[in-house]
Design an enzyme around this catalytic site. Structure first.
Site, short mmCIF file in Angstrom:
data_model
loop_
_atom_site.label_atom_id
_atom_site.label_comp_id
_atom_site.label_asym_id
_atom_site.label_seq_id
_atom_site.Cartn_x
_atom_site.Cartn_y
_atom_site.Cartn_z
N SER A 179 0.79 -1.23 0.00
CA SER A 179 0.00 0.00 0.00
C SER A 179 0.82 1.28 0.00
O SER A 179 0.37 2.30 -0.49
CB SER A 179 -0.95 0.01 1.20
OG SER A 179 -0.23 -0.20 2.40
N HIS A 207 -5.24 -3.65 -2.44
CA HIS A 207 -4.97 -2.63 -3.48
C HIS A 207 -4.96 -3.19 -4.90
O HIS A 207 -4.93 -2.42 -5.85
CB HIS A 207 -3.65 -1.91 -3.17
CG HIS A 207 -3.75 -1.06 -1.96
ND1 HIS A 207 -4.21 0.23 -1.98
CD2 HIS A 207 -3.52 -1.34 -0.66
CE1 HIS A 207 -4.24 0.72 -0.77
NE2 HIS A 207 -3.82 -0.21 0.07
N LYS A 238 -11.77 0.27 -1.96
CA LYS A 238 -10.75 0.88 -2.83
C LYS A 238 -11.24 0.81 -4.29
O LYS A 238 -12.10 1.59 -4.66
CB LYS A 238 -9.41 0.20 -2.57
CG LYS A 238 -9.01 0.34 -1.07
CD LYS A 238 -7.61 -0.05 -0.78
CE LYS A 238 -7.34 -0.21 0.71
NZ LYS A 238 -7.46 1.02 1.51
#
Ligand SMILES: Cc1ncc(COP(=O)(O)O)c(C=O)c1O
Length: 388
Positions: A179, A207, A238
């Site tokens: 990240s 991610h 996300k």
């Protein structure tokens, strides 16, 4: 306790350049934000595919609100489960080609609940040093021995696997796309070592979920090891643009988490309308090849430009860290970017190691080519020949 304690602690953080306050946007459209009446380009969001503003998802949430009302009214095992939760769990499993999936309120809750459920006394967890805070907290909450290996160092991981005595089970726990550094865990090697040393693999793909690999199926797909990962955790906050999180794997494993993961058992289920929005987002992810292509093409262009300027790091992804050193310096850079019309947050310890404070620049398919040109001209002005 008086406020003196809090005052002193806050003063200490301020002196070290580590005091934090949320910035309040009065508007955000996924590409720009409005701050104190002024518009800025947004370059630090995790909304990598711009789905947080997708009209189809917003409509699904509105319909969900009309159908279910607002809250779920309970934890999943008491009174909080609706058809929306079940549909979403099935859709995530299908999308990731897993046998089963189980929802959590957040990715933080997934890691801090699943890891202590999976690893206990007598077990050993081998964890990458740069894993996300929620993984670290999950490992610390477990009663397992917690061994950390230098970032992505597979030689060190093998040495630790071979020399650490273990009377129970071994787990290797890693982020997929890191990240704060934007590089990938070498999952093919991780899976090879896991097989050799009879360890389980726990992957946090927060991610990469929805973006990397074939069809956006994540880091395991990039390395061709789908099916070799025992537990994959992802967040819907996300690339999916919503909220909530999940763990996928075998049906037995998710049934086990339903019975053992305390953050699943003792926490209110996400609002069913949010689950409906997430469900629509997962459907959209399955057919978002164009968005992924556009993001990955922008990723390679911007990384090439950064390399030309001596600013690129080893990894190459839509998370681009510009490491500047001290926390104060990172805050100054963030201020200078803001003056140039660009919003990028400074990331400081403890989110990253001491001396490696940075601007964590992220790309999104919501950004326009002109936005990236504006970003690079700000980078030229601010970094002016200096390497990050
Ligand atoms: C690798 C990783 N795992 C988990 C999380 C937490 O996910 P959530 O925001 O859904 O709590 C994050 C969020 O920043 C993350 O980067």
């Amino acid at each position: 306790m008086t406020d003196e304690f809090f005052s002193a602690a806050l003063d200490d953080l301020r002196e070290k350049g580590l005091l934090r306050e949320p910035r309040v946007f009065t508007a955000c459209d996924g590409r720009t934000i409005t701050l104190s009446g002024k518009k800025y380009l947004l370059f630090c969001s995790n909304d990598y595919l711009g789905l947080s503003q997708d009209a189809r998802i917003v409509r699904a949430v509105e319909e969900g609100l009309a159908k279910y009302g607002f809250g779920s009214g309970g934890s999943r095992l008491i009174s909080g489960t609706r058809t929306a939760h079940e549909k979403l769990e099935r859709a995530i499993a299908q999308y990731l080609r897993a046998e089963s999936s189980v929802l959590f309120g957040t990715g933080y809750g997934a890691n801090s609940g699943a890891i202590p459920a999976l690893a206990g006394k007598g077990d050993v967890i081998f964890a990458d040093k740069l894993n996300h805070a929620s993984i670290i907290d999950g490992c610390l909450l477990s009663k397992a021995e917690f061994v950390r290996y230098p970032h992505a160092d597979m030689g060190a991981l093998e040495r630790l696997l071979s020399k650490t005595r273990c009377t129970g089970r071994r787990w290797i726990v890693t982020d997929g796309l890191f990240s704060m550094d934007g590089d990938l865990a070498p999952l093919d090697v991780v899976c090879g070592l896991a097989k050799k040393y009879d360890a389980g693999v726990y992957l946090d793909d927060a991610h990469a979920f929805g973006v990397l690999g074939e069809g956006g199926r994540g880091t395991a797909s990039v390395f061709g090891v789908e099916g070799k990962i025992d537990v994959t955790v992802g967040t819907l906050g996300k690339a999916a643009g919503g909220a909530g999180a999940f763990a996928t794997g075998s049906k037995k494993m998710t049934d086990y988490l339903v019975n053992k993961a305390r953050t699943y058992i003792f926490s209110t289920a996400i609002p069913p309308a949010v689950a409906e929005g997430d469900l629509k987002a997962v459907e959209i992810l399955a057919e978002s090849g164009d968005r992924r292509k556009s993001l990955l093409s922008a990723t390679s262009d911007v990384n090439a430009e950064m390399r030309k300027r001596g600013l690129a790091r080893v990894g190459e992804s839509y998370i681009i860290p510009l490491v500047v050193g001290s926390a104060d310096k990172a805050v100054q850079f963030a201020g200078a970017f803001l003056e140039a019309g660009i919003f990028i947050q400074a990331v400081r310890p403890p989110a990253v190691a001491e001396g490696s404070a940075r601007l964590r620049l992220t790309l999104s398919s919501a950004q326009l080519p002109d936005d990236r040109t504006a970003l690079l001209s700000a980078v030229d002005k601010l970094f002016d020949g200096r390497s990050a």
